[in-house]
Scaffold this motif. Sequence first.
Motif, PDB file in Angstrom:
ATOM      1  N   LYS A   1       0.829  -1.211   0.000  1.00  0.00           N
ATOM      2  CA  LYS A   1       0.000   0.000   0.000  1.00  0.00           C
ATOM      3  C   LYS A   1       0.860   1.257   0.000  1.00  0.00           C
ATOM      4  CE  LYS A   1      -0.484   0.270   5.048  1.00  0.00           C
ATOM      5  NZ  LYS A   1      -1.446   0.207   6.177  1.00  0.00           N
ATOM      6  N   TYR A   2       2.151   1.102   0.288  1.00  0.00           N
ATOM      7  CA  TYR A   2       3.061   2.243   0.263  1.00  0.00           C
ATOM      8  C   TYR A   2       3.610   2.400  -1.157  1.00  0.00           C
ATOM      9  CZ  TYR A   2       2.878   1.816   5.343  1.00  0.00           C
ATOM     10  OH  TYR A   2       2.449   1.744   6.640  1.00  0.00           O
ATOM     11  N   ASP A   3       3.620   3.639  -1.637  1.00  0.00           N
ATOM     12  CA  ASP A   3       3.983   3.889  -3.030  1.00  0.00           C
ATOM     13  C   ASP A   3       5.460   3.626  -3.295  1.00  0.00           C
ATOM     14  OD1 ASP A   3       1.433   5.096  -4.270  1.00  0.00           O
ATOM     15  OD2 ASP A   3       1.655   6.215  -2.418  1.00  0.00           O
TER      16      ASP A   3
ATOM     17  N   ASP B   1      -2.453  -8.094  -9.219  1.00  0.00           N
ATOM     18  CA  ASP B   1      -3.894  -8.007  -8.954  1.00  0.00           C
ATOM     19  C   ASP B   1      -4.196  -7.241  -7.671  1.00  0.00           C
ATOM     20  OD1 ASP B   1      -6.584  -8.369  -9.231  1.00  0.00           O
ATOM     21  OD2 ASP B   1      -6.595 -10.456  -8.553  1.00  0.00           O
ATOM     22  N   ILE B   2      -3.207  -7.137  -6.785  1.00  0.00           N
ATOM     23  CA  ILE B   2      -3.413  -6.423  -5.521  1.00  0.00           C
ATOM     24  C   ILE B   2      -3.511  -4.918  -5.758  1.00  0.00           C
ATOM     25  CG2 ILE B   2      -2.393  -5.903  -3.277  1.00  0.00           C
ATOM     26  CD1 ILE B   2      -1.117  -8.631  -3.295  1.00  0.00           C
ATOM     27  N   PHE B   3      -2.762  -4.409  -6.746  1.00  0.00           N
ATOM     28  CA  PHE B   3      -2.699  -2.964  -6.956  1.00  0.00           C
ATOM     29  C   PHE B   3      -4.041  -2.458  -7.462  1.00  0.00           C
ATOM     30  CE2 PHE B   3       1.941  -3.985  -8.123  1.00  0.00           C
ATOM     31  CZ  PHE B   3       2.281  -4.029  -6.783  1.00  0.00           C
ATOM     32  N   ASP B   4      -4.674  -1.632  -6.672  1.00  0.00           N
ATOM     33  CA  ASP B   4      -5.996  -1.124  -7.030  1.00  0.00           C
ATOM     34  C   ASP B   4      -6.013   0.381  -7.258  1.00  0.00           C
ATOM     35  OD1 ASP B   4      -5.441  -0.471  -4.444  1.00  0.00           O
ATOM     36  OD2 ASP B   4      -7.329  -1.194  -3.586  1.00  0.00           O
ATOM     37  N   ARG B   5      -4.861   1.004  -7.183  1.00  0.00           N
ATOM     38  CA  ARG B   5      -4.821   2.453  -7.420  1.00  0.00           C
ATOM     39  C   ARG B   5      -3.426   2.852  -7.881  1.00  0.00           C
ATOM     40  NH1 ARG B   5      -2.226   5.824  -4.029  1.00  0.00           N
ATOM     41  NH2 ARG B   5      -1.257   4.904  -2.181  1.00  0.00           N
ATOM     42  N   VAL B   6      -3.380   3.965  -8.596  1.00  0.00           N
ATOM     43  CA  VAL B   6      -2.124   4.596  -9.000  1.00  0.00           C
ATOM     44  C   VAL B   6      -2.234   6.064  -8.622  1.00  0.00           C
ATOM     45  CG1 VAL B   6      -0.672   5.257 -10.952  1.00  0.00           C
ATOM     46  CG2 VAL B   6      -1.657   2.980 -10.865  1.00  0.00           C
TER      47      VAL B   6
ATOM     48  N   HIS C   1       4.907   6.380 -11.498  1.00  0.00           N
ATOM     49  CA  HIS C   1       4.216   5.218 -10.923  1.00  0.00           C
ATOM     50  C   HIS C   1       3.323   4.553 -11.969  1.00  0.00           C
ATOM     51  CE1 HIS C   1       5.341   5.885  -6.644  1.00  0.00           C
ATOM     52  NE2 HIS C   1       5.474   7.144  -7.051  1.00  0.00           N
ATOM     53  N   ARG C   2       2.628   5.355 -12.774  1.00  0.00           N
ATOM     54  CA  ARG C   2       1.806   4.782 -13.843  1.00  0.00           C
ATOM     55  C   ARG C   2       2.662   4.045 -14.862  1.00  0.00           C
ATOM     56  NH1 ARG C   2       0.870   4.771 -18.781  1.00  0.00           N
ATOM     57  NH2 ARG C   2       2.726   6.064 -19.019  1.00  0.00           N
ATOM     58  N   ALA C   3       3.766   4.673 -15.256  1.00  0.00           N
ATOM     59  CA  ALA C   3       4.627   4.057 -16.260  1.00  0.00           C
ATOM     60  C   ALA C   3       5.247   2.759 -15.735  1.00  0.00           C
ATOM     61  CB  ALA C   3       5.732   5.043 -16.667  1.00  0.00           C
ATOM     62  N   GLN C   4       5.616   2.724 -14.462  1.00  0.00           N
ATOM     63  CA  GLN C   4       6.232   1.519 -13.913  1.00  0.00           C
ATOM     64  C   GLN C   4       5.232   0.377 -13.812  1.00  0.00           C
ATOM     65  OE1 GLN C   4       9.766   1.498 -13.077  1.00  0.00           O
ATOM     66  NE2 GLN C   4       9.129  -0.593 -13.470  1.00  0.00           N
ATOM     67  N   LEU C   5       3.977   0.693 -13.481  1.00  0.00           N
ATOM     68  CA  LEU C   5       2.945  -0.334 -13.422  1.00  0.00           C
ATOM     69  C   LEU C   5       2.693  -0.943 -14.800  1.00  0.00           C
ATOM     70  CD1 LEU C   5       0.691  -1.835 -11.893  1.00  0.00           C
ATOM     71  CD2 LEU C   5      -0.819   0.093 -12.413  1.00  0.00           C
ATOM     72  N   VAL C   6       2.593  -0.107 -15.822  1.00  0.00           N
ATOM     73  CA  VAL C   6       2.357  -0.600 -17.179  1.00  0.00           C
ATOM     74  C   VAL C   6       3.541  -1.433 -17.655  1.00  0.00           C
ATOM     75  CG1 VAL C   6       2.022   0.107 -19.570  1.00  0.00           C
ATOM     76  CG2 VAL C   6       0.802   1.292 -17.748  1.00  0.00           C
TER      77      VAL C   6
ATOM     78  N   ILE D   1      -8.992  -9.341 -15.489  1.00  0.00           N
ATOM     79  CA  ILE D   1      -8.708  -8.150 -14.675  1.00  0.00           C
ATOM     80  C   ILE D   1      -8.013  -7.046 -15.470  1.00  0.00           C
ATOM     81  CG2 ILE D   1      -8.563  -9.474 -12.549  1.00  0.00           C
ATOM     82  CD1 ILE D   1      -5.568  -9.455 -12.760  1.00  0.00           C
ATOM     83  N   LEU D   2      -7.657  -7.306 -16.723  1.00  0.00           N
ATOM     84  CA  LEU D   2      -6.939  -6.296 -17.497  1.00  0.00           C
ATOM     85  C   LEU D   2      -7.738  -5.015 -17.665  1.00  0.00           C
ATOM     86  CD1 LEU D   2      -5.127  -8.147 -20.430  1.00  0.00           C
ATOM     87  CD2 LEU D   2      -4.115  -6.964 -18.507  1.00  0.00           C
ATOM     88  N   HIS D   3      -9.040  -5.143 -17.889  1.00  0.00           N
ATOM     89  CA  HIS D   3      -9.849  -3.951 -18.155  1.00  0.00           C
ATOM     90  C   HIS D   3      -9.937  -3.022 -16.955  1.00  0.00           C
ATOM     91  CE1 HIS D   3     -12.595  -6.727 -16.186  1.00  0.00           C
ATOM     92  NE2 HIS D   3     -13.402  -5.722 -15.931  1.00  0.00           N
ATOM     93  N   VAL D   4      -9.608  -3.531 -15.766  1.00  0.00           N
ATOM     94  CA  VAL D   4      -9.652  -2.702 -14.562  1.00  0.00           C
ATOM     95  C   VAL D   4      -8.246  -2.339 -14.091  1.00  0.00           C
ATOM     96  CG1 VAL D   4     -10.407  -2.625 -12.157  1.00  0.00           C
ATOM     97  CG2 VAL D   4     -11.835  -3.740 -13.868  1.00  0.00           C
ATOM     98  N   LYS D   5      -7.317  -3.293 -14.166  1.00  0.00           N
ATOM     99  CA  LYS D   5      -5.993  -3.097 -13.595  1.00  0.00           C
ATOM    100  C   LYS D   5      -4.992  -2.464 -14.552  1.00  0.00           C
ATOM    101  CE  LYS D   5      -7.233  -5.290  -9.812  1.00  0.00           C
ATOM    102  NZ  LYS D   5      -7.280  -4.647  -8.484  1.00  0.00           N
ATOM    103  N   LEU D   6      -5.214  -2.582 -15.867  1.00  0.00           N
ATOM    104  CA  LEU D   6      -4.203  -2.104 -16.814  1.00  0.00           C
ATOM    105  C   LEU D   6      -4.746  -1.141 -17.853  1.00  0.00           C
ATOM    106  CD1 LEU D   6      -1.339  -2.226 -18.004  1.00  0.00           C
ATOM    107  CD2 LEU D   6      -2.048  -4.256 -19.298  1.00  0.00           C
ATOM    108  N   VAL D   7      -5.848  -1.465 -18.501  1.00  0.00           N
ATOM    109  CA  VAL D   7      -6.340  -0.674 -19.634  1.00  0.00           C
ATOM    110  C   VAL D   7      -6.541   0.806 -19.283  1.00  0.00           C
ATOM    111  CG1 VAL D   7      -8.275  -0.401 -21.238  1.00  0.00           C
ATOM    112  CG2 VAL D   7      -7.340  -2.677 -20.778  1.00  0.00           C
ATOM    113  N   PRO D   8      -7.066   1.159 -18.087  1.00  0.00           N
ATOM    114  CA  PRO D   8      -7.253   2.601 -17.805  1.00  0.00           C
ATOM    115  C   PRO D   8      -5.958   3.401 -17.762  1.00  0.00           C
ATOM    116  CG  PRO D   8      -8.585   1.262 -16.321  1.00  0.00           C
ATOM    117  CD  PRO D   8      -7.667   0.329 -17.040  1.00  0.00           C
ATOM    118  N   TYR D   9      -4.806   2.746 -17.634  1.00  0.00           N
ATOM    119  CA  TYR D   9      -3.538   3.462 -17.488  1.00  0.00           C
ATOM    120  C   TYR D   9      -2.678   3.395 -18.756  1.00  0.00           C
ATOM    121  CZ  TYR D   9      -5.016   2.611 -12.694  1.00  0.00           C
ATOM    122  OH  TYR D   9      -5.755   2.529 -11.541  1.00  0.00           O
ATOM    123  N   LEU D  10      -3.200   2.826 -19.834  1.00  0.00           N
ATOM    124  CA  LEU D  10      -2.414   2.644 -21.044  1.00  0.00           C
ATOM    125  C   LEU D  10      -2.413   3.897 -21.906  1.00  0.00           C
ATOM    126  CD1 LEU D  10      -3.448  -0.945 -22.197  1.00  0.00           C
ATOM    127  CD2 LEU D  10      -1.277  -0.273 -21.185  1.00  0.00           C
TER     128      LEU D  10
END
Length: 605
Positions: free
Chosen positions: A220-222, A256-261, A338-343, A366-375
């Motif tokens: 949970k820590y960035d 799958d744990i990461f729910d926010r950026v 942080h967004r770029a590192q997650l992608v 889970i891609l449509h929730v965990k990845l697609v919004p940040y692409l």
Amino acid sequence: MYGGGDARTWGNGWSKVKPFWSASTPLTLFFLAVMKAGTKASIKTPVKRKRDIDTAQSQPSSSSKKAKSTGQLASVTELEATLLDPDAPSLNPLADLLVHARSSRATPAEIHAAIFALYRVFVSLVTRGLFAPGSTITSEVKTWLYARLDEYTAFLSSLLGHEEEALKEGALQILFSLLKHLSESVSAATNTPQVQPYVWRTIVQGILGTAGLDLREYLKYDDIRWLFLRDLTATMQRDDPAPTLPMATNALSILDIFDRVPSTAKELKFFLPAFGRAPSKAANAALAAEDEDLPAEPDEDDWRAFFDRPAPAEEKEEKFGRAGRLSTHARLHAPPAHRAQLVTAWLAVLPRIAASEAESVRALGILHVKLVPYLKKEEAVRTMDWIAGCVDYGGTTGLLALNTLFELMTTMNLDYPDLYVRLYAYLDRNILHLKHRARFFRILERMLSSTHLPATLVASFIKRLSRLSLSAPPAAVVSIIPMVYNLLKRHPTCMALIHRDSLGEQTDPYDPTERSPLRSNALESSLWELQSLTAHYHAPTSTLAKIFSEPFTKPAYAMEDFLDHSYTTMFDAETGGKRGLKMKVAPAVRDEGDTQDLVKELWVI
């Protein structure tokens, strides 16, 4: 009777005198019985051999085990007290304490006590500055201390997969707490925020090699999340040694744990205090000066910008040069990093799980929730290549892949030429009997919702659905009829399918074996299959099929009202619900006043 006299008299009268132990006397019989019983008892009780005695002595009793465990714990406490003393003449007891912790005969309680004793000792040594750069101890002693630290962290990493839950949680807690102390010591000594590399590398490898760890408390820590994603990407991109499938599976579970950026700097949360402090103003000023010199990024939808781009090598240097010059501390305070590192981490993990259909299904879900919004668009193209490969799996995996492809096409303005050809191939008899039938109809309705689709293509889907309705269960037919009705209203050009005279299967020009929906001749056919549904054995289905013989003045159907039907819901609808079981039509019962014997009347011999 016994008489007196000397031994001579006694000996001469032996044959004449009847002794008292004669077999006929009761006393003799009693003694014989006692002797016989003793003999049996001695036979039943075996004599212990020396080997048995040695074996019994080699197995300690519960009291001796308890005494031994108490002695081990006392030894651990004594060694800890010696090492915590600042005036201790030697640090050699640290090796003895490690031996206690790593002993194969140690119980979980003894291991638990030893690892926490070692934790307190190492924290004390860190506090005294023995692990800080530039400490006063000799290089030999520092090398020896780091070797003991590596042994300790490696042992803690191995405990992450222990069957004892308390040891797993304790080892994970100690590793992160020790990381914080060591990183603070190094950062304070060098005046540069940084993470202790050796302990952090051990933590990352231990996490990726162990399944089922609860990491939400730390991820949970960035700063921890960004550092972990960075090393995760490096591990997944390595070819020698290549990551195994279980390791990639664990990485997918962690993603799958990461729910926010974080989108702003105010949302950032830090585990390591050194990284929590904002970067210096001088670094920010230099960074702002670099931003002014960089050219503005071209519009992604501007086709002319493609010809104005520099060569690939120059583009890479221009795009990534600024990010490469940033320090880890500065990146942690930049939300776009942080967004770029997650992608980047997702794009590194996806190729490693492509060989497993089960993991591909989990990722597609889970891609449509965990990845697609940040692409971004270029990242979406790379993701689309992997998703297109998953379409070849067919079944549920292919359906999920098609859905994700359509999501990228509509949100990123991408193109997949064979989308409707692949979708048309999924329309077969099997799809109407799967448990994911409702999901398929949702995907189908979404992909055919555009009014700009060719009438030939839409007619092929309508005709294929009508043909499949002949062998579909009633729950599927109830979904097919409203969908065909909505497609006909949305595409009036296809209305000729219901106005043309019924051709029948023998004279139907439609080619069901054609793979391309543009060459199936469906627009020259008719929907005679839907006409046959008006005589369906299921009354609601036959009633619903009569909608095509009426004027198309009714509004379009809401498909969600028909997609979740099954035999269970149909039975509940006929019986009035699961609880009441009230029949719409009461069954016939015999009148109480009727005395006619129906058995004799109907039973004819």
